[in-house]
Design a protein around this motif. Structure first.
Motif, PDB file in Angstrom:
ATOM      1  N   UNK A 220       0.841  -1.194   0.000  1.00  0.00           N
ATOM      2  CA  UNK A 220       0.000   0.000   0.000  1.00  0.00           C
ATOM      3  C   UNK A 220       0.876   1.243   0.000  1.00  0.00           C
ATOM      4  N   UNK A 221       0.233   2.398  -0.112  1.00  0.00           N
ATOM      5  CA  UNK A 221       0.964   3.656  -0.024  1.00  0.00           C
ATOM      6  C   UNK A 221       0.497   4.407   1.218  1.00  0.00           C
ATOM      7  N   UNK A 222       1.403   5.177   1.802  1.00  0.00           N
ATOM      8  CA  UNK A 222       1.041   6.011   2.932  1.00  0.00           C
ATOM      9  C   UNK A 222       0.403   7.298   2.442  1.00  0.00           C
ATOM     10  N   UNK A 223      -0.274   8.010   3.345  1.00  0.00           N
ATOM     11  CA  UNK A 223      -0.872   9.290   2.972  1.00  0.00           C
ATOM     12  C   UNK A 223      -0.439  10.376   3.948  1.00  0.00           C
ATOM     13  N   UNK A 224      -0.253  11.558   3.391  1.00  0.00           N
ATOM     14  CA  UNK A 224       0.043  12.764   4.167  1.00  0.00           C
ATOM     15  C   UNK A 224      -0.973  13.814   3.754  1.00  0.00           C
ATOM     16  N   UNK A 225      -1.803  14.231   4.691  1.00  0.00           N
ATOM     17  CA  UNK A 225      -2.856  15.196   4.406  1.00  0.00           C
ATOM     18  C   UNK A 225      -2.593  16.445   5.249  1.00  0.00           C
ATOM     19  N   UNK A 226      -2.400  17.570   4.594  1.00  0.00           N
ATOM     20  CA  UNK A 226      -2.133  18.823   5.300  1.00  0.00           C
ATOM     21  C   UNK A 226      -3.305  19.770   5.105  1.00  0.00           C
ATOM     22  N   UNK A 227      -4.167  19.855   6.119  1.00  0.00           N
ATOM     23  CA  UNK A 227      -5.294  20.768   6.055  1.00  0.00           C
ATOM     24  C   UNK A 227      -4.942  22.111   6.649  1.00  0.00           C
ATOM     25  N   UNK A 228      -5.964  22.922   6.903  1.00  0.00           N
ATOM     26  CA  UNK A 228      -5.720  24.223   7.489  1.00  0.00           C
ATOM     27  C   UNK A 228      -5.529  24.164   8.991  1.00  0.00           C
ATOM     28  N   UNK A 229      -6.331  23.305   9.669  1.00  0.00           N
ATOM     29  CA  UNK A 229      -6.259  23.221  11.121  1.00  0.00           C
ATOM     30  C   UNK A 229      -5.491  22.037  11.649  1.00  0.00           C
ATOM     31  N   UNK A 230      -5.404  20.960  10.863  1.00  0.00           N
ATOM     32  CA  UNK A 230      -4.718  19.750  11.333  1.00  0.00           C
ATOM     33  C   UNK A 230      -3.976  19.087  10.187  1.00  0.00           C
TER      34      UNK A 230
END
Length: 454
Positions: A220-230
């Motif tokens: 699988x692949x990892x995920x990096x999610x960069x939102x505004x608050x978290x």
């Protein structure tokens, strides 16, 4: 066209295998008895668990009209209420015949700014933004399908950062707007989603769309999610040491495809890109906003402006008589990251991560990748471009006066925070097979299986 066929086949395989396994009927006369899906979590803290949904009322039965050719189209509407904007995802599914399984056909996506949290003191105005997006849904979903199409909103870090009573007032207003609409409003249609769900369901979406979830290799692949608050990180560990050395609340289990996936996942509230700006400026949680000026060497020297986020206005400025540039900026943002972000044992290896949201947006704005195609970069590329942007702030100021701060923060978060090597590969993308890379699709799947829609 080949991509669309791939996506349709992937969705069919998912449904056949019983993804997020549960008893479910998808607006069809035929009932598919899929095995019950479960989540479990090593931590005892219930806030960090992916919730078991226990129906409090009998499921609502919606009987579709019988079609002569047995073809059936149905829809699901998922709202993502983030800190900087509210997005609507309208998914279209196709039931080929009564004895077959439905497939995902496409997604309609639309967004408005600012996010609901900006209306903390004016919930009725926040409700109007939802009405605006529901107009898009009315244009996308055929009128005869409205009463059978579920509408759901999940709020993320923007509302998690608000006082509880203000967040509740906004969510109550959204529920009232939903009740006015012609769409099907299920129980718990409006809720505040915890960070664990956000990370795990984004991981599900990306690995589903890339075809990894139905492969027997468990690659699988990892995920990096960069939102505004978290910001979220989620991946499937290859090393037991990663699991053993992680805080217990950072490990989540999902049972699917007759396999158990033990994921490393965590959401850092306050470490999203916009919240990190405030923290870097020393403005996060500060008082005296009417007269205080928050300065940073990450901003152009002659920059001074009122900046609004989350319904509050801040006076921000560069340092007119001081120094600016990458080194000083890196030292400032380090305080926002160091000692706060846990470093998973194996991210120093060669895992591939998909990075999206503000990772993608800032890479496009700084010229690191093409905005229409995305691209593959290494962590060192963010560092190199951050140095260039910070040392030529005047050149990049028309794009954004915060670009130096943002690119430096991303670099620091990846390197000093998560502990990625310079050579770690990041696949920067906004969509996979024309579907947004967010938690929304994973949440829609999860929702359908929990609700037992007929």
């Amino acid at each position: 066209m080949p991509q669309q066929l791939l996506l349709l086949s992937v969705v069919s395989v998912w449904l056949l295998a019983g993804f997020f396994l549960a008893d479910a009927t998808y607006y069809s006369h035929h009932v598919y008895n899929l095995r019950h899906r479960t989540y479990s979590h090593r931590a005892s803290n219930m806030d960090n668990q992916l919730p078991q949904v226990v129906p409090t009322e009998p499921p609502v039965e919606v009987v579709p009209p019988r079609l002569h050719n047995f073809s059936r189209i149905f829809y699901g509407i998922m709202f993502d209420a983030g800190s900087t904007g509210t997005r609507i995802h309208i998914y279209k599914f196709i039931q080929k015949d009564p004895a077959g399984l439905p497939v995902l056909d496409n997604e309609m996506y639309h967004a408005v700014k600012p996010g609901l949290s900006a209306y903390a003191d004016k919930p009725e105005v926040g409700g109007d933004t939802i009405r605006q997006l529901l107009k898009v849904a009315k244009k996308t979903v055929p009128k005869e399908e409205w009463r059978q199409t579920p509408v759901v909103l999940k709020a993320t870090a923007g509302l998690r950062l608000l006082p509880e009573e203000k967040a509740k007032a906004l969510l109550d207003e959204v529920k009232d707007v939903f009740d006015e609409s012609p769409f099907f409003v299920p129980n718990n249609s409006v809720s505040l989603m915890n960070g664990t769900n956000e990370g795990v369901l984004a991981w599900v979406t990306v690995n589903f769309l890339t075809g990894h979830l139905y492969a027997k290799t468990r690659r699988t692949v990892g995920i990096l999610d960069l939102g505004g608050g978290s910001t979220q990180i989620t991946f499937l560990p290859k090393s037991k040491k990663t699991v053993i050395s992680a805080p217990p609340s950072y490990i989540a289990r999902i049972d699917m495809f007759n396999s158990t996936y033990e994921l490393y996942t965590h959401s850092y509230l306050g470490n999203g890109l916009i919240a990190a700006r405030l923290a870097t400026l020393g403005a996060l949680g500060a008082d005296g906003l009417d007269w205080k000026v928050f300065t940073s060497s990450c901003l152009p020297k002659k920059f001074r402006e009122d900046w609004t986020f989350g319904g509050l206005t801040y006076k921000v400025s560069g340092i007119p008589d001081g120094y600016a540039g990458y080194k000083l900026c890196y030292h400032e943002v380090m305080r926002v990251v160091k000692g706060i972000i846990h470093q998973p044992f194996e991210v120093k290896g060669n895992s591939v991560f998909y990075a999206f949201s503000y990772y993608y947006d800032r890479a496009v704005e700084s010229g690191l990748i093409d905005g229409s195609r995305g691209g593959v970069v290494e962590v060192r590329d963010f560092k190199k471009r951050a140095k260039e942007v910070c040392n030529k702030m005047t050149k990049y100021r028309p794009i954004s006066p915060f670009l130096c701060m943002d690119m430096t923060y991303i670099t620091c978060l990846l390197k000093e925070g998560f502990g990625f090597k310079d050579s770690t590969v990041l696949q920067l993308t906004k969509k996979v097979n024309n579907v947004e890379t967010s938690w929304a699709l994973g949440a829609t799947f999860d929702f359908f299986h929990n609700l037992n829609i007929h």
